[in-house]
Design a protein around this motif. Structure first.
Motif, PDB file in Angstrom:
ATOM      1  N   GLY A   1      84.847  45.015 -45.004  1.00 36.22           N
ATOM      2  CA  GLY A   1      85.438  46.157 -44.320  1.00 36.22           C
ATOM      3  C   GLY A   1      84.987  47.440 -44.987  1.00 36.22           C
ATOM      4  O   GLY A   1      84.606  48.417 -44.323  1.00 36.22           O
ATOM      5  N   MET A   2      84.984  47.383 -46.317  1.00 35.08           N
ATOM      6  CA  MET A   2      84.555  48.539 -47.079  1.00 35.08           C
ATOM      7  C   MET A   2      83.078  48.808 -46.849  1.00 35.08           C
ATOM      8  O   MET A   2      82.665  49.944 -46.667  1.00 35.08           O
ATOM      9  CB  MET A   2      84.804  48.231 -48.545  1.00 35.08           C
ATOM     10  CG  MET A   2      85.370  49.365 -49.310  1.00 35.08           C
ATOM     11  SD  MET A   2      85.615  48.878 -51.001  1.00 35.08           S
ATOM     12  CE  MET A   2      86.687  47.502 -50.870  1.00 35.08           C
ATOM     13  N   VAL A   3      82.297  47.726 -46.865  1.00 35.50           N
ATOM     14  CA  VAL A   3      80.860  47.867 -46.656  1.00 35.50           C
ATOM     15  C   VAL A   3      80.598  48.507 -45.302  1.00 35.50           C
ATOM     16  O   VAL A   3      79.811  49.433 -45.174  1.00 35.50           O
ATOM     17  CB  VAL A   3      80.161  46.486 -46.733  1.00 35.50           C
ATOM     18  CG1 VAL A   3      78.755  46.573 -46.182  1.00 35.50           C
ATOM     19  CG2 VAL A   3      80.146  45.990 -48.160  1.00 35.50           C
TER      20      VAL A   3
ATOM     21  N   ALA B   1      82.528  50.442 -43.600  1.00 34.22           N
ATOM     22  CA  ALA B   1      82.894  51.855 -43.662  1.00 34.22           C
ATOM     23  C   ALA B   1      81.849  52.655 -44.432  1.00 34.22           C
ATOM     24  O   ALA B   1      81.457  53.754 -44.013  1.00 34.22           O
ATOM     25  CB  ALA B   1      84.264  52.011 -44.319  1.00 34.22           C
ATOM     26  N   ILE B   2      81.378  52.091 -45.532  1.00 31.73           N
ATOM     27  CA  ILE B   2      80.386  52.812 -46.333  1.00 31.73           C
ATOM     28  C   ILE B   2      79.071  52.942 -45.566  1.00 31.73           C
ATOM     29  O   ILE B   2      78.448  54.002 -45.556  1.00 31.73           O
ATOM     30  CB  ILE B   2      80.158  52.087 -47.679  1.00 31.73           C
ATOM     31  CG1 ILE B   2      81.388  52.269 -48.559  1.00 31.73           C
ATOM     32  CG2 ILE B   2      78.929  52.631 -48.381  1.00 31.73           C
ATOM     33  CD1 ILE B   2      81.385  51.415 -49.788  1.00 31.73           C
TER      34      ILE B   2
ATOM     35  N   VAL C   1      91.809  49.378 -46.377  1.00 33.29           N
ATOM     36  CA  VAL C   1      90.479  49.393 -46.955  1.00 33.29           C
ATOM     37  C   VAL C   1      90.285  50.609 -47.841  1.00 33.29           C
ATOM     38  O   VAL C   1      90.518  51.729 -47.435  1.00 33.29           O
ATOM     39  CB  VAL C   1      89.419  49.424 -45.835  1.00 33.29           C
ATOM     40  CG1 VAL C   1      88.042  49.436 -46.438  1.00 33.29           C
ATOM     41  CG2 VAL C   1      89.601  48.239 -44.949  1.00 33.29           C
TER      42      VAL C   1
ATOM     43  N   PHE D   1      87.651  54.356 -38.904  1.00 29.32           N
ATOM     44  CA  PHE D   1      87.904  53.711 -40.193  1.00 29.32           C
ATOM     45  C   PHE D   1      89.273  53.049 -40.235  1.00 29.32           C
ATOM     46  O   PHE D   1      89.434  51.970 -40.783  1.00 29.32           O
ATOM     47  CB  PHE D   1      87.778  54.716 -41.334  1.00 29.32           C
ATOM     48  CG  PHE D   1      86.390  55.234 -41.487  1.00 29.32           C
ATOM     49  CD1 PHE D   1      85.328  54.353 -41.592  1.00 29.32           C
ATOM     50  CD2 PHE D   1      86.135  56.577 -41.488  1.00 29.32           C
ATOM     51  CE1 PHE D   1      84.034  54.816 -41.705  1.00 29.32           C
ATOM     52  CE2 PHE D   1      84.841  57.051 -41.602  1.00 29.32           C
ATOM     53  CZ  PHE D   1      83.796  56.178 -41.714  1.00 29.32           C
ATOM     54  N   VAL D   2      90.257  53.730 -39.659  1.00 29.77           N
ATOM     55  CA  VAL D   2      91.603  53.169 -39.649  1.00 29.77           C
ATOM     56  C   VAL D   2      91.631  51.870 -38.842  1.00 29.77           C
ATOM     57  O   VAL D   2      92.259  50.885 -39.232  1.00 29.77           O
ATOM     58  CB  VAL D   2      92.591  54.209 -39.087  1.00 29.77           C
ATOM     59  CG1 VAL D   2      93.919  53.562 -38.800  1.00 29.77           C
ATOM     60  CG2 VAL D   2      92.771  55.347 -40.064  1.00 29.77           C
TER      61      VAL D   2
ATOM     62  N   VAL E   1      89.056  49.896 -38.360  1.00 34.08           N
ATOM     63  CA  VAL E   1      88.319  48.898 -39.138  1.00 34.08           C
ATOM     64  C   VAL E   1      89.240  48.269 -40.179  1.00 34.08           C
ATOM     65  O   VAL E   1      89.276  47.050 -40.347  1.00 34.08           O
ATOM     66  CB  VAL E   1      87.087  49.529 -39.832  1.00 34.08           C
ATOM     67  CG1 VAL E   1      86.499  48.575 -40.868  1.00 34.08           C
ATOM     68  CG2 VAL E   1      86.036  49.878 -38.807  1.00 34.08           C
ATOM     69  N   SER E   2      90.030  49.118 -40.848  1.00 35.00           N
ATOM     70  CA  SER E   2      90.901  48.558 -41.888  1.00 35.00           C
ATOM     71  C   SER E   2      91.979  47.671 -41.267  1.00 35.00           C
ATOM     72  O   SER E   2      92.397  46.692 -41.868  1.00 35.00           O
ATOM     73  CB  SER E   2      91.505  49.666 -42.747  1.00 35.00           C
ATOM     74  OG  SER E   2      92.656  50.186 -42.145  1.00 35.00           O
TER      75      SER E   2
ATOM     76  N   ALA F   1      79.400  55.561 -43.149  1.00 37.19           N
ATOM     77  CA  ALA F   1      79.308  56.876 -43.773  1.00 37.19           C
ATOM     78  C   ALA F   1      77.871  57.169 -44.172  1.00 37.19           C
ATOM     79  O   ALA F   1      77.351  58.257 -43.949  1.00 37.19           O
ATOM     80  CB  ALA F   1      80.217  56.925 -45.005  1.00 37.19           C
ATOM     81  N   TYR F   2      77.249  56.156 -44.761  1.00 36.71           N
ATOM     82  CA  TYR F   2      75.909  56.366 -45.268  1.00 36.71           C
ATOM     83  C   TYR F   2      74.898  56.544 -44.153  1.00 36.71           C
ATOM     84  O   TYR F   2      73.824  57.090 -44.343  1.00 36.71           O
ATOM     85  CB  TYR F   2      75.503  55.197 -46.165  1.00 36.71           C
ATOM     86  CG  TYR F   2      74.720  55.667 -47.357  1.00 36.71           C
ATOM     87  CD1 TYR F   2      75.358  55.990 -48.547  1.00 36.71           C
ATOM     88  CD2 TYR F   2      73.349  55.866 -47.277  1.00 36.71           C
ATOM     89  CE1 TYR F   2      74.659  56.479 -49.622  1.00 36.71           C
ATOM     90  CE2 TYR F   2      72.641  56.354 -48.354  1.00 36.71           C
ATOM     91  CZ  TYR F   2      73.301  56.661 -49.520  1.00 36.71           C
ATOM     92  OH  TYR F   2      72.605  57.151 -50.571  1.00 36.71           O
TER      93      TYR F   2
ATOM     94  N   GLU G   1      85.944  43.465 -48.888  1.00 38.38           N
ATOM     95  CA  GLU G   1      84.727  44.159 -49.280  1.00 38.38           C
ATOM     96  C   GLU G   1      83.873  44.486 -48.050  1.00 38.38           C
ATOM     97  O   GLU G   1      83.306  45.572 -47.959  1.00 38.38           O
ATOM     98  CB  GLU G   1      83.947  43.275 -50.256  1.00 38.38           C
ATOM     99  CG  GLU G   1      82.614  43.810 -50.707  1.00 38.38           C
ATOM    100  CD  GLU G   1      82.736  45.027 -51.601  1.00 38.38           C
ATOM    101  OE1 GLU G   1      83.857  45.276 -52.083  1.00 38.38           O
ATOM    102  OE2 GLU G   1      81.737  45.721 -51.801  1.00 38.38           O
TER     103      GLU G   1
ATOM    104  N   PHE H   1      89.237  57.630 -45.657  1.00 45.71           N
ATOM    105  CA  PHE H   1      87.873  58.061 -45.341  1.00 45.71           C
ATOM    106  C   PHE H   1      86.921  57.616 -46.419  1.00 45.71           C
ATOM    107  O   PHE H   1      87.267  57.626 -47.589  1.00 45.71           O
ATOM    108  CB  PHE H   1      87.807  59.585 -45.335  1.00 45.71           C
ATOM    109  CG  PHE H   1      88.167  60.172 -44.041  1.00 45.71           C
ATOM    110  CD1 PHE H   1      87.193  60.381 -43.090  1.00 45.71           C
ATOM    111  CD2 PHE H   1      89.468  60.514 -43.767  1.00 45.71           C
ATOM    112  CE1 PHE H   1      87.520  60.929 -41.887  1.00 45.71           C
ATOM    113  CE2 PHE H   1      89.792  61.057 -42.560  1.00 45.71           C
ATOM    114  CZ  PHE H   1      88.830  61.271 -41.610  1.00 45.71           C
TER     115      PHE H   1
ATOM    116  N   SER I   1      85.755  59.703 -36.584  1.00 48.54           N
ATOM    117  CA  SER I   1      85.369  58.701 -37.579  1.00 48.54           C
ATOM    118  C   SER I   1      86.601  58.201 -38.331  1.00 48.54           C
ATOM    119  O   SER I   1      86.691  57.017 -38.659  1.00 48.54           O
ATOM    120  CB  SER I   1      84.310  59.253 -38.533  1.00 48.54           C
ATOM    121  OG  SER I   1      84.716  60.490 -39.056  1.00 48.54           O
ATOM    122  N   GLY I   2      87.569  59.102 -38.575  1.00 44.68           N
ATOM    123  CA  GLY I   2      88.809  58.662 -39.219  1.00 44.68           C
ATOM    124  C   GLY I   2      89.490  57.580 -38.400  1.00 44.68           C
ATOM    125  O   GLY I   2      89.951  56.567 -38.934  1.00 44.68           O
TER     126      GLY I   2
END
Lengths: 302, 316, 271
Positions: free
Chosen positions: B240-242, B244-245, A3, B289-290, B292-293, B248-249, B238, A147, B285-286
């Motif tokens: 997955g990205m969402v 993660a974002i 990702v 994210f890993v 999640v990906s 983060a957000y 996308e 990240f 958090s890393g």
């Protein structure tokens, strides 16, 4: 395919996607004419130009000293004297917005220029030299892109200590990554092209091929992406400033003003409405312009 | 396929090691002497030379960096991320106790995003150039331009202050989830809907869609059974990205809504110069994210079995 | 010749674009009787694929307008509601497209895709449809059909995938098969195998076939009659023998001479 959590949202750079097409940059006059012909792109161009002008001329535009407080005249409604009224300390809101533009927009542009420069240099180097250097650079880039850049920028600023300069350094340190990957992809695609092979056969030096033959041909797509990215950077800068990682009061900056305005949310909502609108409009300008540039540079992309 | 998954999972290890390296050395960027500031914080006065040295020894800061790193890594592998310099609490405990709130928020926001985006994107693709399609384009532009934290404040003004329908602050029941999740989701939804639309349009132009139509398959089934599934690949990446974002957000959103998640914890840690906590936050958090990906890749694999074959030579 | 199975009259396709109207097909007319094998030839861009798509209402380009008549057993396909056309597609008309690499859904097993063709038109159980799919795969001579039915398309070679597409087109025993450049994307050996397979299946089932190709040599061994398309118009029509012996149209002559130099047509004889 892992990702990619970069915040550039209106376009995606997918590592597994087919190699990016090259886009030949039209002559300068043609580019501008085509942009102006597209109403949305024109709107973007006008917004961005205005924002930059206001930012540059802020001290001459602002009718009042943005730092001068007047406790007798707090939360004043808009008037001929104070076009947007006054804030919680009786400061002229319009002047603060104008000088806020200076901080927000100019800092964003500086960060944008920084990430673009580093991204292009590293990406070209990585893509053109290849081999171990490429492998190493891309490993690092991939790792850091595991990240969300926003979080990384947050932590780096936090560690360096809050402040506009540190925030800018942290953002540059984080946001060049995806540019590097984009540029590298474009350069790799270019390397295989006939005219580059030709230049190599002619015995031109590596540096000359890279700067004279490859770079000009990757400028087009990068220009569009960079414009879209600048809009994102503005939002990120505002978000991190909002968290108190940017300017120190009383320096006006839109994100920080939003954060102050939040405290008077119920009694004086206008204090957070103005900076929010300003951020959204300027970001919209960059997005419209970036979309337009992308259309002009490659009509087949949409 | 099994080999692909195994390779993909094995790939997590170097990435995770990289994350720990990043976390460890990032925190070393901090200006000033960690032992000094620790002493000041605990005793509220300047240390003398001997006190400084003993503090340094006690925190293990007198040893060479690689040893410090390996020692800390050893703990991290076992789930021990050290003790907060500020509060003296276990970093792992703190993160684990705060994470569910963040996870809840990000999950809710992702679900809202999908529920809005997929139907909207599909309809916009089928009814191309309709009013809805044009509105969606405008919404996507706004979604990419309006800062989510500002949207959050607007939502509070409208729904909490003016209408008094929903609570703005804290985490106490589902109604507290609505506004922060919406603030996170709305902008993303417009962007994802546009992506769904373009992805579906692309697939609808594929030869196998023609084949399905030539078989006499009804259009609704052509779209849902043949096109939608094949166009979800891009959307899943996308999403997955969402996720993660949004994760983060949520740091920003959690501050606004006083939501007790790890994003808020990180911002608090910055204010308190609590570097062990920040370091733990990066690793934690890393790791999320890993993972999640990884999940995204597995879903992608399920959607498109060709992936394992195409990427058989190496992960990514 | 008895009443034709298919009668195409004055098929005209116009594309309305910003700059004006573009006539892609101009009065294409031909007919096909039961069991007959018709070839439509022409170079790329002549309108061969457009003819196939326009006839079957599969042309989905914004701004495209199709007029004329396409009578299948007396029913005009161009007048039917789309839903009623759908009942005929796959059931009465089977279609094979050019690129077997892309004409199968990558996310469905080949068995499921054939079953779907069956279950779209007939009320049969999943299991029965699957069994029929397996038999069809056997009929198109796919090695180990029972196992292949569970495979996703990407596991099969181009030739095998085209066999699957053929099986799918034949699933509901259509009386008419339209094959649009079925061999172009394949290597030479496989091309011959696929053409022979289509030929043999058509013989066995008494099926009419429209074979669309730019490859005259291929056509010569296959078709009873040929329609030559050039720039959206029929420039010549006749039996293979007569057209080869004395092409009347200049364009046909040019087309034949370009092939003749490469390979003499393999005669298989007409009906």
């Amino acid at each position: 395919m892992s990702v990619d959590v970069s915040e550039g949202r209106s376009f995606q750079i997918d590592p597994a996607a087919p190699e990016p097409r090259s886009i030949v940059l039209p002559a300068r006059g043609v580019l501008l004419r085509r942009l102006v012909a597209d109403p949305t792109a024109l709107a973007g161009l006008v917004i961005v130009t205005l924002a930059v002008l206001v930012a540059l001329l802020a001290p001459w535009i602002a009718p009042h000293d943005p730092a001068r407080q007047n406790v007798m005249n707090r939360y004043a409604p808009p008037s001929a004297e104070h076009w947007l009224g006054t804030d919680n300390l009786g400061r002229d809101e319009f002047s603060r917005m104008v000088l806020g533009a200076r901080t927000s927009v100019l800092t964003t542009l500086a960060i944008g220029a920084g990430v673009l420069t580093i991204g292009i240099v590293v990406g070209t180097l990585s893509g053109y030299v290849g081999g171990i250097l490429d492998g190493l650079i891309m490993r690092i880039v991939d790792l850091l892109l595991a990240f969300p850049p926003l979080l990384l920028a947050l932590v780096v600023t936090g560690v360096l200590g809050p402040g506009l300069l540190n925030l800018a350094i942290a953002m540059i340190g984080v946001y060049w990554l995806s540019y590097a990957r984009l540029v590298r992809g474009l350069v790799l695609a270019m390397r295989e092209r006939d005219f580059v092979e030709g230049a190599r056969a002619l015995g031109l030096s590596g540096r000359r091929i890279a700067t004279r033959h490859i770079l000009p041909n990757v400028v087009g797509p990068i220009l569009a992406v960079a414009t879209l990215r600048t809009g994102q950077l503005l939002l990120i800068l505002a978000a991190l400033s909002f968290l108190g990682l940017g300017v120190r009061p009383p320096t006006p900056e839109w994100g920080a003003m939003l954060s102050e305005g939040q405290r008077y949310l119920a009694s004086a909502p206008q204090l957070m409405i103005y900076p929010g609108i300003a951020i959204a409009v300027v970001a919209l300008g960059f997005n419209l312009l970036g979309d337009g540039l992308r259309d002009v540079l490659d009509p087949t992309l949409r | 396929m099994v080999a692909y998954i195994a390779r993909r999972v094995a790939y997590l290890i170097p990435t995770w090691i990289g994350i720990t390296l990043l976390a460890f050395f990032l925190v070393r960027l901090a200006p000033g002497d960690a032992a000094h500031s620790y002493f000041v914080r605990v005793h509220d006065r300047q240390p003398n030379q001997a006190e400084l040295a003993s503090t340094r020894a006690r925190l293990g800061l007198d040893r060479p960096l690689p040893i410090q790193y390996l020692d800390w890594l050893g703990g991290a592998v076992r789930g021990d991320l050290g003790t907060s310099y500020y509060s003296g609490r276990e970093v792992t405990d703190e993160l684990v106790s705060r994470f569910p709130a963040t996870l809840q928020l990000a999950t809710a926001a992702t679900l809202i995003t999908l529920v809005i985006a997929i139907p909207l994107g599909v309809v916009a693709a089928i009814r191309r150039n309709s009013l809805l399609d044009h509105l969606l384009r405008v919404a996507a532009l706004l979604g990419a331009s309006v800062p989510a934290f500002w949207l959050a404040l607007l939502l509070i003004i409208v729904f909490s202050v003016e209408l008094q329908w929903l609570p703005a602050l804290g985490r106490d029941g589902l109604q507290h989830l609505v506004l922060p999740a919406l603030a996170l989701a709305l902008g993303e939804a417009a962007v994802v809907a546009r992506l769904m639309r373009s992805s579906l349009l692309e697939v609808l132009g594929e030869d196998y869609i023609m084949t399905a139509r030539a078989k006499g398959v009804p259009e609704r089934r052509v779209v849902i059974r043949h096109a939608l599934r094949n166009s979800l690949g891009a959307v899943v990446t996308e999403v997955g990205m969402v996720f993660a974002i949004l994760l983060a957000y949520s740091a920003v959103i959690e501050i606004i809504f006083v939501w007790p998640g790890i994003g808020r914890l990180a911002v608090e840690a910055i204010g308190q110069r609590d570097y062990t906590m920040l370091q733990g936050f990066v690793v934690f958090s890393g790791t999320v994210f890993v993972l999640v990906s990884l999940v995204v890749d597995l879903v992608y694999l399920w959607l498109d079995p060709r992936v394992a074959l195409a990427q058989g030579r190496g992960v990514r | 010749m008895s009443q034709p199975l298919l009668q195409v009259d004055d098929l005209t396709t116009t594309l309305h674009v910003r700059e004006g109207a573009l006539r892609i097909l101009d009065g294409v007319t031909f007919s096909l009787s039961g069991g007959e094998r018709l070839g439509i030839v022409g170079e790329s861009g002549a309108g061969k694929t457009m003819t196939a798509l326009s006839m079957t209402r599969l042309l989905r380009i914004p701004g495209a307008e199709v007029s004329g008549r396409v009578l299948l057993d007396g029913t005009d396909l161009l007048q039917l509601r789309r839903r009623d056309v759908r009942r005929l597609l796959g059931a009465r008309i089977g279609m094979i497209f050019q690129n077997p690499l892309n004409s199968l859904n990558p996310a469905m097993t080949v068995g499921a895709q054939i079953s779907e063709a069956i279950r779209t038109h007939e009320r049969v159980s999943r299991r029965e449809a699957w069994e029929r799919a397996t038999r069809l795969l056997e009929e198109v001579q796919l090695p180990s059909p029972a196992r292949s039915a569970h495979d996703y398309p990407h596991r099969l070679s181009g030739g095998m995938r085209q066999r699957v597409v053929i099986a799918m087109a034949l699933a509901c025993q259509p009386g008419l098969l339209i094959a649009d450049e079925p061999t172009t994307a394949l290597d030479v050996t496989t091309q011959a195998e696929i053409v022979d397979l289509i030929f043999a299946l058509a013989e066995v089932r008494g099926m009419s076939v429209i074979l669309i190709t730019h490859d005259l040599a291929l056509m010569a061994g296959f078709a009873d009659r040929i329609v030559v398309l050039h720039r959206g118009r029929v420039v010549e029509e006749g039996s293979v023998r007569s057209i080869y012996a004395s092409p009347r149209d200049g364009y046909t002559r040019a087309l034949i001479s370009s092939v003749a130099r490469l390979a003499p047509p393999a005669w298989r004889g007409g009906p």
